[in-house]
Design a protein around this motif. Structure first.
Motif, PDB file in Angstrom:
ATOM      1  N   ASN A  58     -31.162  32.958  21.945  1.00  0.00           N
ATOM      2  CA  ASN A  58     -31.333  34.324  21.459  1.00  0.00           C
ATOM      3  C   ASN A  58     -32.203  35.151  22.395  1.00  0.00           C
ATOM      4  O   ASN A  58     -33.078  35.901  21.959  1.00  0.00           O
ATOM      5  N   SER A  59     -31.969  35.008  23.696  1.00  0.00           N
ATOM      6  CA  SER A  59     -32.811  35.712  24.680  1.00  0.00           C
ATOM      7  C   SER A  59     -32.787  37.219  24.494  1.00  0.00           C
ATOM      8  O   SER A  59     -33.777  37.899  24.762  1.00  0.00           O
ATOM      9  N   GLY A  60     -31.652  37.761  24.025  1.00  0.00           N
ATOM     10  CA  GLY A  60     -31.545  39.209  23.872  1.00  0.00           C
ATOM     11  C   GLY A  60     -32.545  39.791  22.889  1.00  0.00           C
ATOM     12  O   GLY A  60     -32.891  40.979  22.965  1.00  0.00           O
ATOM     13  N   LEU A  61     -33.033  38.968  21.957  1.00  0.00           N
ATOM     14  CA  LEU A  61     -34.007  39.448  20.970  1.00  0.00           C
ATOM     15  C   LEU A  61     -35.437  39.371  21.481  1.00  0.00           C
ATOM     16  O   LEU A  61     -36.342  39.919  20.856  1.00  0.00           O
ATOM     17  N   HIS A  62     -35.656  38.699  22.589  1.00  0.00           N
ATOM     18  CA  HIS A  62     -37.010  38.479  23.081  1.00  0.00           C
ATOM     19  C   HIS A  62     -37.181  38.948  24.527  1.00  0.00           C
ATOM     20  O   HIS A  62     -38.151  39.634  24.844  1.00  0.00           O
ATOM     21  N   TYR A  63     -36.237  38.587  25.375  1.00  0.00           N
ATOM     22  CA  TYR A  63     -36.307  38.993  26.784  1.00  0.00           C
ATOM     23  C   TYR A  63     -35.370  40.176  27.024  1.00  0.00           C
ATOM     24  O   TYR A  63     -34.317  40.070  27.649  1.00  0.00           O
ATOM     25  N   SER A  64     -35.757  41.318  26.497  1.00  0.00           N
ATOM     26  CA  SER A  64     -35.007  42.564  26.692  1.00  0.00           C
ATOM     27  C   SER A  64     -35.902  43.725  26.311  1.00  0.00           C
ATOM     28  O   SER A  64     -36.957  43.532  25.692  1.00  0.00           O
ATOM     29  N   GLN A  65     -35.484  44.910  26.665  1.00  0.00           N
ATOM     30  CA  GLN A  65     -36.222  46.104  26.271  1.00  0.00           C
ATOM     31  C   GLN A  65     -35.739  46.648  24.927  1.00  0.00           C
ATOM     32  O   GLN A  65     -36.429  47.446  24.298  1.00  0.00           O
ATOM     33  N   HIS A  66     -34.556  46.204  24.490  1.00  0.00           N
ATOM     34  CA  HIS A  66     -33.977  46.762  23.264  1.00  0.00           C
ATOM     35  C   HIS A  66     -34.081  45.819  22.066  1.00  0.00           C
ATOM     36  O   HIS A  66     -34.025  46.260  20.919  1.00  0.00           O
ATOM     37  N   HIS A  67     -34.225  44.520  22.290  1.00  0.00           N
ATOM     38  CA  HIS A  67     -34.382  43.524  21.219  1.00  0.00           C
ATOM     39  C   HIS A  67     -33.268  43.610  20.176  1.00  0.00           C
ATOM     40  O   HIS A  67     -33.517  43.555  18.969  1.00  0.00           O
ATOM     41  N   LEU A 279     -44.531  23.867  28.687  1.00  0.00           N
ATOM     42  CA  LEU A 279     -44.675  25.228  29.193  1.00  0.00           C
ATOM     43  C   LEU A 279     -46.052  25.776  28.830  1.00  0.00           C
ATOM     44  O   LEU A 279     -46.424  25.826  27.658  1.00  0.00           O
ATOM     45  N   GLN A 280     -46.788  26.186  29.840  1.00  0.00           N
ATOM     46  CA  GLN A 280     -48.138  26.710  29.622  1.00  0.00           C
ATOM     47  C   GLN A 280     -48.176  28.236  29.596  1.00  0.00           C
ATOM     48  O   GLN A 280     -49.034  28.830  28.940  1.00  0.00           O
ATOM     49  N   THR A 281     -47.269  28.866  30.322  1.00  0.00           N
ATOM     50  CA  THR A 281     -47.284  30.326  30.460  1.00  0.00           C
ATOM     51  C   THR A 281     -45.868  30.869  30.357  1.00  0.00           C
ATOM     52  O   THR A 281     -44.885  30.128  30.426  1.00  0.00           O
ATOM     53  N   GLU A 282     -45.793  32.195  30.243  1.00  0.00           N
ATOM     54  CA  GLU A 282     -44.486  32.846  30.245  1.00  0.00           C
ATOM     55  C   GLU A 282     -43.773  32.623  31.582  1.00  0.00           C
ATOM     56  O   GLU A 282     -42.553  32.463  31.625  1.00  0.00           O
ATOM     57  N   GLU A 283     -44.539  32.604  32.654  1.00  0.00           N
ATOM     58  CA  GLU A 283     -43.938  32.354  33.967  1.00  0.00           C
ATOM     59  C   GLU A 283     -43.287  30.971  34.003  1.00  0.00           C
ATOM     60  O   GLU A 283     -42.193  30.803  34.558  1.00  0.00           O
ATOM     61  N   ASP A 284     -43.924  29.990  33.367  1.00  0.00           N
ATOM     62  CA  ASP A 284     -43.339  28.652  33.273  1.00  0.00           C
ATOM     63  C   ASP A 284     -41.994  28.696  32.557  1.00  0.00           C
ATOM     64  O   ASP A 284     -41.020  28.056  32.977  1.00  0.00           O
ATOM     65  N   ARG A 285     -41.945  29.440  31.467  1.00  0.00           N
ATOM     66  CA  ARG A 285     -40.714  29.472  30.670  1.00  0.00           C
ATOM     67  C   ARG A 285     -39.586  30.186  31.415  1.00  0.00           C
ATOM     68  O   ARG A 285     -38.445  29.717  31.399  1.00  0.00           O
ATOM     69  N   SER A 300     -37.375  43.564  34.023  1.00  0.00           N
ATOM     70  CA  SER A 300     -37.481  44.374  32.804  1.00  0.00           C
ATOM     71  C   SER A 300     -37.265  43.523  31.560  1.00  0.00           C
ATOM     72  O   SER A 300     -37.871  43.772  30.507  1.00  0.00           O
ATOM     73  N   GLU A 301     -36.415  42.519  31.670  1.00  0.00           N
ATOM     74  CA  GLU A 301     -36.168  41.629  30.543  1.00  0.00           C
ATOM     75  C   GLU A 301     -37.375  40.733  30.281  1.00  0.00           C
ATOM     76  O   GLU A 301     -37.762  40.516  29.128  1.00  0.00           O
ATOM     77  N   VAL A 302     -37.972  40.240  31.338  1.00  0.00           N
ATOM     78  CA  VAL A 302     -39.173  39.409  31.195  1.00  0.00           C
ATOM     79  C   VAL A 302     -40.300  40.208  30.556  1.00  0.00           C
ATOM     80  O   VAL A 302     -41.044  39.700  29.693  1.00  0.00           O
ATOM     81  N   GLU A 303     -40.434  41.459  30.937  1.00  0.00           N
ATOM     82  CA  GLU A 303     -41.487  42.308  30.367  1.00  0.00           C
ATOM     83  C   GLU A 303     -41.265  42.550  28.879  1.00  0.00           C
ATOM     84  O   GLU A 303     -42.217  42.818  28.140  1.00  0.00           O
ATOM     85  N   GLY A 304     -40.015  42.421  28.419  1.00  0.00           N
ATOM     86  CA  GLY A 304     -39.692  42.750  27.036  1.00  0.00           C
ATOM     87  C   GLY A 304     -40.335  41.864  25.999  1.00  0.00           C
ATOM     88  O   GLY A 304     -40.454  42.248  24.837  1.00  0.00           O
ATOM     89  N   ILE A 305     -40.765  40.672  26.393  1.00  0.00           N
ATOM     90  CA  ILE A 305     -41.335  39.746  25.407  1.00  0.00           C
ATOM     91  C   ILE A 305     -42.823  39.999  25.165  1.00  0.00           C
ATOM     92  O   ILE A 305     -43.403  39.469  24.215  1.00  0.00           O
ATOM     93  N   ARG A 306     -43.440  40.808  25.989  1.00  0.00           N
ATOM     94  CA  ARG A 306     -44.876  41.053  25.853  1.00  0.00           C
ATOM     95  C   ARG A 306     -45.203  41.648  24.489  1.00  0.00           C
ATOM     96  O   ARG A 306     -44.597  42.604  24.054  1.00  0.00           O
ATOM     97  N   GLY A 307     -46.169  41.032  23.808  1.00  0.00           N
ATOM     98  CA  GLY A 307     -46.597  41.524  22.494  1.00  0.00           C
ATOM     99  C   GLY A 307     -45.865  40.928  21.330  1.00  0.00           C
ATOM    100  O   GLY A 307     -46.271  41.114  20.181  1.00  0.00           O
ATOM    101  N   LEU A 308     -44.754  40.205  21.590  1.00  0.00           N
ATOM    102  CA  LEU A 308     -44.016  39.583  20.501  1.00  0.00           C
ATOM    103  C   LEU A 308     -44.661  38.252  20.094  1.00  0.00           C
ATOM    104  O   LEU A 308     -45.367  37.615  20.904  1.00  0.00           O
TER     105      LEU A 308
END
Length: 313
Positions: A58-67, A279-285, A300-308
């Motif tokens: 379900n990457s589209g719900l987490h790694y995206s700008q639109h979720h 996995l220790q960090t988002e970069e790891d994932r 832009s997709e990687v940035e989309g998960i920030r704050g979730l």
């Protein structure tokens, strides 16, 4: 005459066949001819190759700008074939549905209810609201359940509508269909198909989802998709998961799965589980998605998960 059902062009189907590594240079007409002469074998190989190539996730719900998740045929094609990303049930099974229709299969989709046993490992006989897509394919007058979107317990081959007929899922696990009424239904004469799995021949059967043979329309899946992808309490909204099946070297059998869940990447081969990475960090994932699932996300997709809540912090 109703509206024309969506299909893909021959060029799009050939790109899809390349995506799932069906054959090095698969041509649509060749596959159509195979589907006509040996429909079940061809369907089985398409399902097996799809499960090994297209991650359930379900990457589209987490790694995206639109979720959000779109079920539009063009959106599915762009995401799964062109971008080589994952898809959850209505995405992965949705594109498989259109491909099968484009190849000439007699196929329709229906909706399913996931059991609490599959979601919580507590078998209380209860089921959640409609939230799963199942395909029903008819071959020589016989119906088969086909699914490419149920994660680690997904059926790995077409299952005939023969109550209690047991088949290997991923050895030593097994799968079957039974027909039964639901404990919450007041009319016990109404029977539904229930897809069950068990870890090995000595384990108890666990219900995964139930479904009827009633055809669902695109607007039905639109409602289901909105609920599953936007309801705050939905598992898919709260968690990021990714699963890919593993083929044996010959490509004839699914022998295991690679699973990313929480902060772990695990590999399960024939019932034996090994942790591949913590996995220790988002970069790891993000790097692990590229390494183990061949999923390459844009910045832009990687940035989309920030704050979730699903972000690794």
């Amino acid at each position: 005459m109703g509206p024309q059902q969506p299909t893909y062009t021959d060029a799009q189907v050939e790109a899809y066949l390349s995506r799932i590594a069906y054959t090095p240079t698969a041509k649509v007409e060749d596959v159509r001819q195979r589907a006509q002469s040996d429909a079940l074998s061809t369907l089985s190989e398409l399902q097996r190759r799809h499960l090994a190539a297209v991650p359930w996730g379900n990457s589209g719900l987490h790694y995206s700008q639109h979720h959000t998740i779109s079920l539009h045929p063009d959106s599915l094609y762009e995401k799964i074939v062109e971008r080589r990303l994952d898809g959850y049930c209505m995405e992965s099974t949705g594109i498989f549905f259109i491909v099968l229709r484009s190849l000439g299969y007699q196929v329709y989709a229906t909706g399913g209810r996931v059991s609490y046993a599959a979601a919580t490992e507590v078998d209380n006989g209860l089921y959640m609201a409609m939230g799963h897509m199942v395909l029903i394919v008819t071959i020589d007058g016989a119906k088969y359940m086909v699914d490419v979107g149920f994660g680690n317990n997904c059926a790995t081959a077409p299952l005939p509508f023969q109550e209690g007929a047991t088949a290997t899922c991923i050895a030593p696990s097994e799968m079957r269909l039974i027909k039964d009424s639901l404990v919450e239904c007041s009319d016990t004469t109404q029977k539904l198909w229930i897809y069950q799995t068990r870890n090995n021949p000595d384990s108890p059967w666990v219900p995964n989802f139930c479904f009827s043979e009633v055809e669902f329309l695109p607007q039905d899946f639109g409602v289901m998709n909105f609920s599953v992808s936007q309801k705050p309490t939905s598992f898919f909204v709260q968690n990021f998961v990714c699963v890919r099946m593993i083929l044996d070297p010959t490509g004839r059998e699914i022998i295991g799965q690679c699973i990313m869940s929480g902060k772990e990447v695990k590999q399960r081969i024939k019932g034996q589980t090994e942790v591949l990475q913590v996995l220790q960090t988002e970069e790891d994932r993000v790097k692990a998605l590229a390494k183990y699932f061949d999923m390459h996300l844009r910045n832009s997709e990687v940035e989309g998960i920030r704050g979730l809540t699903s972000q690794i912090k």
